[in-house]
Design an enzyme around this catalytic site. Structure first.
Site, PDB file in Angstrom:
ATOM      1  N   SER A 177     -31.399  -2.710 -50.548  1.00  0.00           N
ATOM      2  CA  SER A 177     -31.546  -1.292 -50.890  1.00  0.00           C
ATOM      3  C   SER A 177     -31.167  -0.995 -52.334  1.00  0.00           C
ATOM      4  O   SER A 177     -30.296  -1.657 -52.907  1.00  0.00           O
ATOM      5  CB  SER A 177     -30.671  -0.439 -49.963  1.00  0.00           C
ATOM      6  OG  SER A 177     -31.037  -0.612 -48.619  1.00  0.00           O
ATOM      7  N   HIS A 206     -28.159   4.980 -44.679  1.00  0.00           N
ATOM      8  CA  HIS A 206     -27.911   3.761 -43.906  1.00  0.00           C
ATOM      9  C   HIS A 206     -26.533   3.771 -43.241  1.00  0.00           C
ATOM     10  O   HIS A 206     -26.387   3.352 -42.091  1.00  0.00           O
ATOM     11  CB  HIS A 206     -28.069   2.536 -44.797  1.00  0.00           C
ATOM     12  CG  HIS A 206     -29.490   2.242 -45.159  1.00  0.00           C
ATOM     13  ND1 HIS A 206     -30.436   1.898 -44.221  1.00  0.00           N
ATOM     14  CD2 HIS A 206     -30.134   2.258 -46.361  1.00  0.00           C
ATOM     15  CE1 HIS A 206     -31.604   1.713 -44.826  1.00  0.00           C
ATOM     16  NE2 HIS A 206     -31.444   1.917 -46.112  1.00  0.00           N
TER      17      HIS A 206
END
Length: 435
Positions: free
Chosen positions: A287, A375
């Site tokens: 990410s 997340h």
């Protein structure tokens, strides 16, 4: 004179159109509208679709002004419930508080094409909201209804492969928001057997992906994005698949902003891949940290980070000074790859410590990184930081090249989610040790 006449005619035409819209709304909300909802809703949809976004101001004003609850009626119902808090009084109060515009949108949504029209209206409404805060209650009603209509339980998750219709593949290219797809060859590589793409679809919009996620199947957890999106790379055989790495998630429908879809999509994809490929043992992300560079350049107050002691704050202040010195006093130098080649071990350690603090402590605040918050709130664990993970111009500008792995431990997702909601970040010991 001619210009003035044209402007007056345009105003008169717009006034007539708005009158017809209000009349069509009134007819659809009437008892007759309940019995003959489809033709009346179709009439209103056709009138709305004939307007461009700039002509919707009066319609939104109509929703806010004319289709809000009557304050006096709500007060009487509330007083009746307070005096006698029974089921009948509560039901009456709930019905009285609900704005009529919610029922209008429901009746539109029941009609073929209505869902697309409601989404288009919300896109237009969201663009107006910053300058028209008086429409906030209308927006709250749109969000309330769309969150119900687009509940993941009603959505269909499908794998998108190279055999999908060309129109759908074009939309994947168009909407990819994290790592741009460089044409058909790039897309083809991303849809090979060791790369997967999954999307949510709504039954009323079967050809429109709402959100999609891209996954790389790998032997080990990745630490850089370039190999994952290299369109010239050779696909790996299935026997080497041990890790599923989510490396991109993109929303396709701006009208669904604020509706939770991505968290459910990732979890459903992980569960499906685990069933299909039992050898997969690790589910993680690779990410970006899109706001890390801006946060660091702003000179953060480390003592204000929640959960960080004085000693750790002092170490971070020293790390910031070390990194600044390595860049000759200008962190903008880190936007260029050459500066990263010149960083010594102390400066590299300083950059890692600052990123660990940003993700591990700022994430629980509203100023935290949006990707991290997504997340971590989804139950992932902050697992590993990857310097030089994205050395593209965008990666250097947003995060000084840093990327991060979040680990989705399917057995601990709920515990990690609860921990984040309590203001604490689930993280690997190696990440904590960086500060």
């Amino acid at each position: 004179m001619l210009v003035e006449l044209r402007e007056a005619a345009a105003r008169q035409r717009d006034k007539r159109l708005q009158g017809l819209l209000r009349l069509a709304s009134k007819r659809l909300l009437s008892d007759r509208g309940e019995m003959n909802g489809v033709p009346l809703a179709r009439e209103l949809i056709e009138r709305l679709d004939a307007l461009d976004d700039s002509q919707l101001d009066d319609f939104f004003e109509h929703l806010a002004r004319d289709l809000s609850p009557d304050p006096q009626a709500v007060l009487r119902l509330a007083q009746a419930y307070a005096a006698e808090p029974g089921a009948a009084q509560l039901i009456a109060l709930a019905q009285g508080v609900e704005p009529q515009r919610q029922e209008l949108l429901r009746r539109l949504n029941r009609t073929p094409g209505g869902t697309a029209t409601v989404l288009r209206l919300r896109r237009a409404l969201l663009r107006r909201l910053p300058k028209h805060p008086e429409l906030a209650a209308v927006e709250a009603d749109f969000l309330h209804l769309l969150s119900s209509w687009f509940n993941p339980g009603f959505l269909q998750m499908k794998r998108v492969d190279w055999n999908a219709p060309a129109q759908l593949l074009e939309k994947i290219i168009l909407h990819e928001a994290v790592h741009q797809i460089d044409g058909w060859d790039d897309l083809r590589r991303r849809l090979q057997p060791d790369r997967r793409c999954f999307a949510f679809f709504h039954p009323q919009l079967p050809d429109e992906p709402l959100i999609f996620v891209e996954v790389a199947l790998l032997p080990e957890m990745p630490d850089a994005i370039a190999p994952l999106i290299d369109k010239a790379s050779t696909p790996l055989p299935p026997e080497r698949f041990r890790v599923a790495a989510f490396y991109s998630i993109s929303n396709c429908e701006p009208g669904l902003r604020g509706v939770s879809l991505g968290n459910f999509l990732i979890k459903q994809v992980a569960e499906q891949l685990q069933k299909e490929l039992p050898r997969l043992k690790t589910f993680c992300t690779l990410s970006p940290l899109p706001r890390f560079a801006a946060w660091l350049q702003a000179g953060p107050d480390f003592t204000a980070l929640p959960g960080l002691g004085r000693a750790a704050a002092a170490r971070l202040l020293a790390a910031h000074a070390t990194l600044l010195q390595a860049c000759d006093g200008d962190l903008d130098a880190l936007h260029g790859p050459a500066q990263h080649d010149r960083l010594d071990d102390a400066a590299q350690a300083a950059l890692l410590a600052l990123a660990a603090a940003y993700l591990g402590h700022a994430s629980t605040t509203p100023a935290g990184d949006p990707v991290a918050r997504f997340h971590l709130d989804n139950g992932a664990r902050l697992e590993r930081l990857n310097p030089r993970g994205n050395m593209s111009p965008t990666g250097l500008r947003q995060s000084f090249g840093m990327m991060v792995n979040y680990l989705y431990d399917l057995d601990r997702i709920e515990a990690s989610h609860a921990k984040f909601r309590r203001g604490d970040v689930a993280r690997a010991r190696a990440v904590s040790a960086l500060i």
